[in-house]
Design a protein around this motif. Structure first.
Motif, PDB file in Angstrom:
ATOM      1  N   ARG A 278       0.823  -1.215   0.000  1.00 11.15           N
ATOM      2  CA  ARG A 278       0.000   0.000   0.000  1.00 11.15           C
ATOM      3  C   ARG A 278       0.852   1.259   0.000  1.00 11.15           C
ATOM      4  O   ARG A 278       0.481   2.275  -0.593  1.00 11.15           O
ATOM      5  N   LEU A 279       1.997   1.186   0.648  1.00  9.63           N
ATOM      6  CA  LEU A 279       2.929   2.314   0.613  1.00  9.63           C
ATOM      7  C   LEU A 279       3.389   2.561  -0.818  1.00  9.63           C
ATOM      8  O   LEU A 279       3.417   3.703  -1.295  1.00  9.63           O
ATOM      9  N   GLY A 280       3.736   1.481  -1.508  1.00 10.27           N
ATOM     10  CA  GLY A 280       4.164   1.617  -2.902  1.00 10.27           C
ATOM     11  C   GLY A 280       3.066   2.172  -3.793  1.00 10.27           C
ATOM     12  O   GLY A 280       3.326   3.012  -4.661  1.00 10.27           O
ATOM     13  N   CYS A 281       1.835   1.735  -3.576  1.00 10.95           N
ATOM     14  CA  CYS A 281       0.701   2.242  -4.364  1.00 10.95           C
ATOM     15  C   CYS A 281       0.492   3.735  -4.122  1.00 10.95           C
ATOM     16  O   CYS A 281       0.235   4.497  -5.061  1.00 10.95           O
ATOM     17  N   ALA A 282       0.607   4.146  -2.859  1.00 10.29           N
ATOM     18  CA  ALA A 282       0.423   5.562  -2.531  1.00 10.29           C
ATOM     19  C   ALA A 282       1.528   6.408  -3.152  1.00 10.29           C
ATOM     20  O   ALA A 282       1.271   7.481  -3.719  1.00 10.29           O
TER      21      ALA A 282
ATOM     22  N   ALA B 155       9.478   0.271  -2.150  1.00  6.89           N
ATOM     23  CA  ALA B 155       8.473  -0.357  -1.289  1.00  6.89           C
ATOM     24  C   ALA B 155       7.912  -1.621  -1.933  1.00  6.89           C
ATOM     25  O   ALA B 155       7.755  -2.659  -1.275  1.00  6.89           O
ATOM     26  N   LEU B 156       7.617  -1.553  -3.224  1.00  3.95           N
ATOM     27  CA  LEU B 156       7.011  -2.693  -3.901  1.00  3.95           C
ATOM     28  C   LEU B 156       8.006  -3.837  -4.111  1.00  3.95           C
ATOM     29  O   LEU B 156       7.622  -5.008  -4.091  1.00  3.95           O
ATOM     30  N   GLU B 157       9.263  -3.499  -4.307  1.00  2.00           N
ATOM     31  CA  GLU B 157      10.288  -4.548  -4.392  1.00  2.00           C
ATOM     32  C   GLU B 157      10.392  -5.299  -3.074  1.00  2.00           C
ATOM     33  O   GLU B 157      10.601  -6.518  -3.047  1.00  2.00           O
TER      34      GLU B 157
ATOM     35  N   GLU C 266      -0.437  -9.635  -7.592  1.00  2.00           N
ATOM     36  CA  GLU C 266      -0.871  -8.246  -7.416  1.00  2.00           C
ATOM     37  C   GLU C 266       0.319  -7.327  -7.135  1.00  2.00           C
ATOM     38  O   GLU C 266       0.387  -6.204  -7.643  1.00  2.00           O
ATOM     39  N   TYR C 267       1.269  -7.804  -6.344  1.00  2.00           N
ATOM     40  CA  TYR C 267       2.439  -7.000  -6.013  1.00  2.00           C
ATOM     41  C   TYR C 267       3.335  -6.809  -7.239  1.00  2.00           C
ATOM     42  O   TYR C 267       3.898  -5.736  -7.448  1.00  2.00           O
ATOM     43  N   ARG C 268       3.459  -7.858  -8.045  1.00  2.00           N
ATOM     44  CA  ARG C 268       4.268  -7.771  -9.268  1.00  2.00           C
ATOM     45  C   ARG C 268       3.674  -6.768 -10.255  1.00  2.00           C
ATOM     46  O   ARG C 268       4.392  -5.991 -10.887  1.00  2.00           O
ATOM     47  N   LEU C 269       2.361  -6.795 -10.385  1.00  2.00           N
ATOM     48  CA  LEU C 269       1.703  -5.846 -11.291  1.00  2.00           C
ATOM     49  C   LEU C 269       1.931  -4.409 -10.827  1.00  2.00           C
ATOM     50  O   LEU C 269       2.194  -3.511 -11.643  1.00  2.00           O
TER      51      LEU C 269
ATOM     52  N   ASP D 212       5.500  -3.354 -11.633  1.00  2.00           N
ATOM     53  CA  ASP D 212       5.627  -3.059 -13.062  1.00  2.00           C
ATOM     54  C   ASP D 212       5.060  -1.683 -13.384  1.00  2.00           C
ATOM     55  O   ASP D 212       5.626  -0.926 -14.196  1.00  2.00           O
ATOM     56  N   LYS D 213       3.945  -1.350 -12.752  1.00  2.00           N
ATOM     57  CA  LYS D 213       3.328  -0.048 -12.985  1.00  2.00           C
ATOM     58  C   LYS D 213       4.219   1.080 -12.474  1.00  2.00           C
ATOM     59  O   LYS D 213       4.343   2.142 -13.119  1.00  2.00           O
ATOM     60  N   ALA D 214       4.877   0.871 -11.337  1.00  2.00           N
ATOM     61  CA  ALA D 214       5.770   1.891 -10.794  1.00  2.00           C
ATOM     62  C   ALA D 214       7.019   2.054 -11.665  1.00  2.00           C
ATOM     63  O   ALA D 214       7.537   3.176 -11.824  1.00  2.00           O
ATOM     64  N   LYS D 215       7.461   0.944 -12.240  1.00  2.00           N
ATOM     65  CA  LYS D 215       8.649   1.004 -13.103  1.00  2.00           C
ATOM     66  C   LYS D 215       8.346   1.608 -14.466  1.00  2.00           C
ATOM     67  O   LYS D 215       9.239   2.137 -15.121  1.00  2.00           O
TER      68      LYS D 215
END
Length: 219
Positions: A176-180, A193-195, A206-209, A212-215
């Motif tokens: 959730r931190l990565g999404c924010a 955060a997502l890594e 879900e975490y991998r997707l 990928d979106k953050a990258k």
């Protein structure tokens, strides 16, 4: 040797002196966290530097200005002064005997029900009630989910960091931190955060997707 002098303080100068030394303290704390190399410390350091950058201009403070340093800097460490002036307090202590855990759990469960109904504002209020009765990583992380859905991204970051301070291996909090951070356009922090979330739970699609979106943010 160059001459040094201290001008008399105008009515607003005590406030500037306080803010100057607080900004110096916050900056030093950011440097300590950056030096540690830990992921959570890096997040905290970034927030501390943001706080210093926002606070200084409001009071017309420039930490790099020699005149300000000469006139506003106090001789003693700010934290030492605060500790020396501390007053004895009687904090409210919540225990399981008081029934607070049961109250908190009930509020969390109701919050989960409202989240499922997409009543995010009510869910957020219920998670806040749970936090009032028991400081728990899941309660902060659940409220972060509600805040994320309400597009309150800065507040979501704060709750995720609080959850991680209580449980540094809380995968959902990293997610959730990565999404924010992604929503805030802070893609480097989002990737970190997502890594970490993917490292802890490598098989969660879900975490991998999200990573990928953050990258690959939209142009």
């Amino acid at each position: 040797a160059p001459l040094s002098f201290v001008m008399p303080l105008s009515p607003d100068e005590p406030e500037k002196r306080l803010v100057y030394n607080f900004v110096q303290f916050v900056t030093q704390e950011a440097e300590k966290r950056e030096a540690s190399g830990a992921l959570l410390d890096a997040f905290d350091a970034q927030r501390l530097r943001q706080a210093a950058a926002l606070l200084a201009p409001v009071f017309r403070i420039d930490p790099k200005n020699p005149f300000h340093a000469n006139n506003y800097r106090i001789k003693s460490d700010l934290l030492t002064l605060v500790e020396g002036d501390a007053v004895e307090q009687q904090p409210t202590v919540f225990t399981e005997d008081d029934g607070n855990i049961a109250v908190a759990e009930k509020a969390k469960e109701k919050g989960n029900e409202y989240m499922a109904q997409k009543e995010f504002e009510i869910a957020m209020q219920l998670y806040t009630k749970a936090i009032h009765f028991a400081s728990s990583a899941p309660y902060y992380c659940n409220r972060a989910a509600a805040l994320l859905s309400l597009r309150m991204y800065d507040a979501c970051v704060d709750d995720c960091l609080m959850a991680l301070s209580l449980n540094p291996r809380y995968t959902k909090a990293y997610y959730r931190l990565g999404c924010a951070y992604t929503k805030l356009g802070l893609n480097d922090l989002a990737q970190e955060a997502l890594e970490k979330a993917c490292e802890l739970e490598p098989n969660t699609h879900e975490y991998r997707l999200a990573l990928d979106k953050a990258k690959n943010p939209p142009v």
